[in-house]
Design a protein around this motif. Sequence first.
Motif, PDB file in Angstrom:
ATOM      1  N   ARG A  33      26.370  34.417  44.785  1.00 23.06           N
ATOM      2  CA  ARG A  33      25.629  34.620  43.355  1.00 23.06           C
ATOM      3  C   ARG A  33      25.581  36.399  43.178  1.00 23.06           C
ATOM      4  NH1 ARG A  33      21.153  31.512  40.392  1.00 23.06           N
ATOM      5  NH2 ARG A  33      21.428  32.465  38.217  1.00 23.06           N
ATOM      6  N   LYS A  34      24.757  36.836  44.453  1.00 22.15           N
ATOM      7  CA  LYS A  34      24.617  38.277  44.133  1.00 22.15           C
ATOM      8  C   LYS A  34      25.960  39.067  43.886  1.00 22.15           C
ATOM      9  CE  LYS A  34      20.088  38.408  46.522  1.00 22.15           C
ATOM     10  NZ  LYS A  34      19.429  38.847  47.620  1.00 22.15           N
ATOM     11  N   ARG A  35      26.860  38.673  44.676  1.00 22.57           N
ATOM     12  CA  ARG A  35      28.234  39.310  44.628  1.00 22.57           C
ATOM     13  C   ARG A  35      28.999  39.235  43.464  1.00 22.57           C
ATOM     14  NH1 ARG A  35      32.288  37.294  49.056  1.00 22.57           N
ATOM     15  NH2 ARG A  35      30.361  37.803  50.440  1.00 22.57           N
ATOM     16  N   GLU A  36      28.720  37.946  42.683  1.00 15.40           N
ATOM     17  CA  GLU A  36      29.187  37.816  41.381  1.00 15.40           C
ATOM     18  C   GLU A  36      28.565  38.659  40.203  1.00 15.40           C
ATOM     19  OE1 GLU A  36      28.936  33.670  40.502  1.00 15.40           O
ATOM     20  OE2 GLU A  36      30.668  33.185  41.717  1.00 15.40           O
ATOM     21  N   GLU A  37      27.079  38.675  40.383  1.00 17.47           N
ATOM     22  CA  GLU A  37      26.322  39.504  39.540  1.00 17.47           C
ATOM     23  C   GLU A  37      26.847  41.086  39.535  1.00 17.47           C
ATOM     24  OE1 GLU A  37      22.369  38.518  40.368  1.00 17.47           O
ATOM     25  OE2 GLU A  37      22.338  36.797  39.334  1.00 17.47           O
ATOM     26  N   LYS A  38      26.946  41.289  40.741  1.00 14.96           N
ATOM     27  CA  LYS A  38      27.334  42.839  41.041  1.00 14.96           C
ATOM     28  C   LYS A  38      28.588  43.246  40.314  1.00 14.96           C
ATOM     29  CE  LYS A  38      27.533  46.347  44.598  1.00 14.96           C
ATOM     30  NZ  LYS A  38      27.648  46.724  46.099  1.00 14.96           N
ATOM     31  N   SER A  39      29.548  42.263  40.562  1.00 21.35           N
ATOM     32  CA  SER A  39      30.783  42.379  39.985  1.00 21.35           C
ATOM     33  C   SER A  39      30.721  42.515  38.297  1.00 21.35           C
ATOM     34  CB  SER A  39      31.758  41.464  40.446  1.00 21.35           C
ATOM     35  OG  SER A  39      33.008  41.441  39.879  1.00 21.35           O
ATOM     36  N   SER A  40      29.925  41.736  37.878  1.00 19.35           N
ATOM     37  CA  SER A  40      29.896  41.588  36.482  1.00 19.35           C
ATOM     38  C   SER A  40      29.170  42.653  35.928  1.00 19.35           C
ATOM     39  CB  SER A  40      29.053  40.408  36.132  1.00 19.35           C
ATOM     40  OG  SER A  40      29.607  39.237  36.287  1.00 19.35           O
ATOM     41  N   LYS A  41      28.145  43.444  36.605  1.00 13.53           N
ATOM     42  CA  LYS A  41      27.564  44.710  35.992  1.00 13.53           C
ATOM     43  C   LYS A  41      28.664  45.776  36.291  1.00 13.53           C
ATOM     44  CE  LYS A  41      22.691  43.462  37.368  1.00 13.53           C
ATOM     45  NZ  LYS A  41      21.790  43.811  38.229  1.00 13.53           N
ATOM     46  N   CYS A  42      29.277  45.740  37.330  1.00 17.21           N
ATOM     47  CA  CYS A  42      30.390  46.990  37.385  1.00 17.21           C
ATOM     48  C   CYS A  42      31.318  46.945  36.193  1.00 17.21           C
ATOM     49  CB  CYS A  42      31.446  46.863  38.799  1.00 17.21           C
ATOM     50  SG  CYS A  42      30.341  47.350  39.955  1.00 17.21           S
ATOM     51  N   LEU A  43      31.558  45.648  35.854  1.00 16.87           N
ATOM     52  CA  LEU A  43      32.571  45.531  34.742  1.00 16.87           C
ATOM     53  C   LEU A  43      31.977  46.114  33.320  1.00 16.87           C
ATOM     54  CD1 LEU A  43      35.369  44.445  33.554  1.00 16.87           C
ATOM     55  CD2 LEU A  43      34.440  42.255  33.196  1.00 16.87           C
ATOM     56  N   VAL A  44      30.783  45.761  33.049  1.00 15.62           N
ATOM     57  CA  VAL A  44      30.022  46.094  31.981  1.00 15.62           C
ATOM     58  C   VAL A  44      29.855  47.635  32.049  1.00 15.62           C
ATOM     59  CG1 VAL A  44      27.809  45.881  30.741  1.00 15.62           C
ATOM     60  CG2 VAL A  44      28.673  44.030  31.714  1.00 15.62           C
ATOM     61  N   TYR A  45      29.623  48.005  33.131  1.00 16.71           N
ATOM     62  CA  TYR A  45      29.286  49.673  33.181  1.00 16.71           C
ATOM     63  C   TYR A  45      30.767  50.324  32.765  1.00 16.71           C
ATOM     64  CZ  TYR A  45      24.720  48.919  35.307  1.00 16.71           C
ATOM     65  OH  TYR A  45      23.355  48.587  35.669  1.00 16.71           O
ATOM     66  N   THR A  46      31.741  49.680  33.419  1.00 14.66           N
ATOM     67  CA  THR A  46      32.940  50.385  33.032  1.00 14.66           C
ATOM     68  C   THR A  46      33.530  50.313  31.670  1.00 14.66           C
ATOM     69  OG1 THR A  46      33.905  49.669  35.452  1.00 14.66           O
ATOM     70  CG2 THR A  46      35.606  50.305  33.813  1.00 14.66           C
ATOM     71  N   LEU A  47      33.202  48.948  31.120  1.00 13.88           N
ATOM     72  CA  LEU A  47      33.444  49.063  29.429  1.00 13.88           C
ATOM     73  C   LEU A  47      32.658  49.992  28.870  1.00 13.88           C
ATOM     74  CD1 LEU A  47      33.886  45.176  29.233  1.00 13.88           C
ATOM     75  CD2 LEU A  47      35.680  46.957  29.362  1.00 13.88           C
ATOM     76  N   ALA A  48      31.213  50.034  29.112  1.00 14.59           N
ATOM     77  CA  ALA A  48      30.393  50.891  28.296  1.00 14.59           C
ATOM     78  C   ALA A  48      30.721  52.476  28.335  1.00 14.59           C
ATOM     79  CB  ALA A  48      28.924  50.688  28.994  1.00 14.59           C
ATOM     80  N   ILE A  49      31.263  52.711  29.481  1.00  9.41           N
ATOM     81  CA  ILE A  49      31.791  54.142  29.751  1.00  9.41           C
ATOM     82  C   ILE A  49      33.026  54.389  29.020  1.00  9.41           C
ATOM     83  CG2 ILE A  49      32.663  55.832  31.250  1.00  9.41           C
ATOM     84  CD1 ILE A  49      30.625  54.693  33.552  1.00  9.41           C
ATOM     85  N   PHE A  50      33.718  53.690  29.066  1.00  9.34           N
ATOM     86  CA  PHE A  50      35.163  53.406  28.180  1.00  9.34           C
ATOM     87  C   PHE A  50      34.887  53.801  26.688  1.00  9.34           C
ATOM     88  CE2 PHE A  50      38.517  51.573  25.731  1.00  9.34           C
ATOM     89  CZ  PHE A  50      39.562  52.220  26.322  1.00  9.34           C
ATOM     90  N   VAL A  51      33.932  52.837  26.117  1.00 12.16           N
ATOM     91  CA  VAL A  51      33.529  52.845  24.561  1.00 12.16           C
ATOM     92  C   VAL A  51      32.928  54.183  24.430  1.00 12.16           C
ATOM     93  CG1 VAL A  51      32.237  51.694  22.936  1.00 12.16           C
ATOM     94  CG2 VAL A  51      33.465  50.271  24.515  1.00 12.16           C
TER      95      VAL A  51
END
Length: 216
Positions: A33-51
């Motif tokens: 579950r921790k691995r899934e949460e970490k992957s989700s956070k990376c995706l959110v951070y990437t999208l935020a930086i792109f926006v």
Amino acid sequence: MSEIRGNSLSNPGGRYANNYISTEELIAGFPSRKREEKSSKCLVYTLAIFVLMLLIWLILAFVTSRLADPEIELKSARLMQNTNTYSNISATSSFNVTMLLHITLTNPNYVSFRYGKSTVGMVYENSSESVGASKLKAGILEAKETKDIKLTVHARFAQKNALVKVNLSDMLKLRSYAKLSGSLHMLKVLRKTTTVEMSCTINLNFTSSSNQYFQC
């Protein structure tokens, strides 16, 4: 260590002996579950930086589109005194004169303007026949800067009697023109390419060695 009998779990590869699976191995078989949460956070951070980068680029593009064009303007034009005055030149002779032009370059923006070398030319008012030109060096106009430029133009005119027939006096109508190309730079990231032009009509008085009138 507790063990779970693997009757309900298939083990086709024979990985576990006697069909027994330890609790640790069973837990390891499920996603963390921790691995899934970490992957989700990376995706959110990437999208935020792109926006954020897209928003900054749009703001800079909007500001660049609102930049005004620099201005090139003729302030004055006059003839220099020559050894052979106009009245002493024979009617059938061509003659040379030297003109002094005062030009200003103005940058109304808060960013710098880099321009390339150009030419300031002089032609007869109603034709494209050149009578003289002067080189304008490349340079940089800083934000809100106005630069004064003085140019010397060596001009050669046709026969004096031909000019008199056209002008009926010691006045000669000329047109001064220039085209300046360059770019406005913002934060060394975006730039706007622009070209400014100058076209002025000048009435030169050969008797007084001055300009009687000019209009741009």
